[in-house]
Structure formats: structure tokens, C-alpha cells
Design an enzyme around this catalytic site. Structure first.
Site, PDB file in Angstrom:
ATOM      1  CG  ASP A   1      -7.049   4.700  -0.224  1.00  0.00           C
ATOM      2  OD1 ASP A   1      -8.202   4.957   0.174  1.00  0.00           O
ATOM      3  OD2 ASP A   1      -6.814   3.828  -1.075  1.00  0.00           O
TER       4      ASP A   1
ATOM      5  CD  GLU B   1      -3.178  -0.615   0.169  1.00  0.00           C
ATOM      6  OE1 GLU B   1      -3.196   0.517  -0.353  1.00  0.00           O
ATOM      7  OE2 GLU B   1      -4.034  -1.472  -0.062  1.00  0.00           O
TER       8      GLU B   1
END
Length: 127
Positions: free
Chosen positions: A64, A50
Site C-alpha cells: 500500500d 492508514e
């Protein structure tokens, strides 16, 4: 000239709020926050895919935030409130709130699906 120096100083100050952790530093933080040992390899894999362990990571396209890329759509505010944390707080070098929120996301997702890790699209690389 003064405006350039001021701009550079502000940019440096913004960057200094985050840091890149090693996998072992990240795992130490997980343990310090009482994450069950069996979850640590998966969280480590998710953080690697991520954010590359960058505590200040921010994907402006998806919204995000942080080392575990918590979605602003549902979990941090504005606009989401699921974790009760400001999205900006997920992008500093203290990942306690990131871990707490990720565990909350995991538990909520587990109620709908069998696997709470499936809330992260990068989980497909981690099992």
C-alpha cells in the site's frame, strides 16, 4: 567516508519527497480537488489511521502506498493498473493523484458494495 556521506545524502533526498500533513492541510487538499464536503471527515479519518497523514507512507508487506495507502495489487502499477498511476507517484508530497485514485477506488467499490469506503480496512474506525 565518502560512501557514508553519499548514502546519507541519498537517504535524505528520498525522505524529502514526502511530508506529514496536518489534518487541516489534508482537508484543504481534498477541497482543492473537489472532494464532496460530506466525504471529507471520512477521508480524514482514513488518512489518519492508514498513514498518520504521511504522504510518503509505504507498507512493503501489503503493498500500500501514500497518504491513503492505495493498494498496488489492483490500483497502482506495477502490477495493478486500476488508477493508471505509478505506485511511486503516490508517495510524494503532491497528493492530487492519491485523491484522484482514492475517489476512483471509492466509485469502483461502490459498484460492488453499497459503501465505497469499505475498500479501506481502517474505515471501521471512521463511522
Amino acid at each position: 567516508m565518502n560512501a557514508i556521506i553519499l548514502s546519507l545524502a541519498l537517504a535524505t533526498a528520498l525522505v524529502c519527497d514526502g511530508r506529514i500533513l496536518s489534518p487541516s492541510q489534508f482537508q484543504k487538499e481534498l477541497r482543492r480537488n473537489n472532494v464532496p464536503e460530506w466525504m471529507i471527515p471520512t477521508w480524514t479519518c482514513i488518512a489518519e489511521h492508514e498513514s498518520h497523514f504521511d504522504t510518503a507512507a509505504w507498507n512493503r508487506q501489503s503493498g500500500d502506498h501514500g497518504i491513503l495507502q492505495i493498494s498496488e495489487l489492483y490500483w497502482c502499477y506495477p502490477p495493478g493498473k486500476g488508477c493508471g498511476v505509478n505506485c511511486n507517484a503516490l508517495r510524494n508530497d503532491d497528493i492530487t493523484d492519491d485523491i484522484k485514485c482514492a475517489m476512483h477506488v471509492y466509485k469502483e467499490t461502490s459498484k460492488m458494495k453499497k459503501n465505497g469506503f469499505s475498500a479501506w480496512v481502517t474505515y471501521k474506525y471512521c463511522h
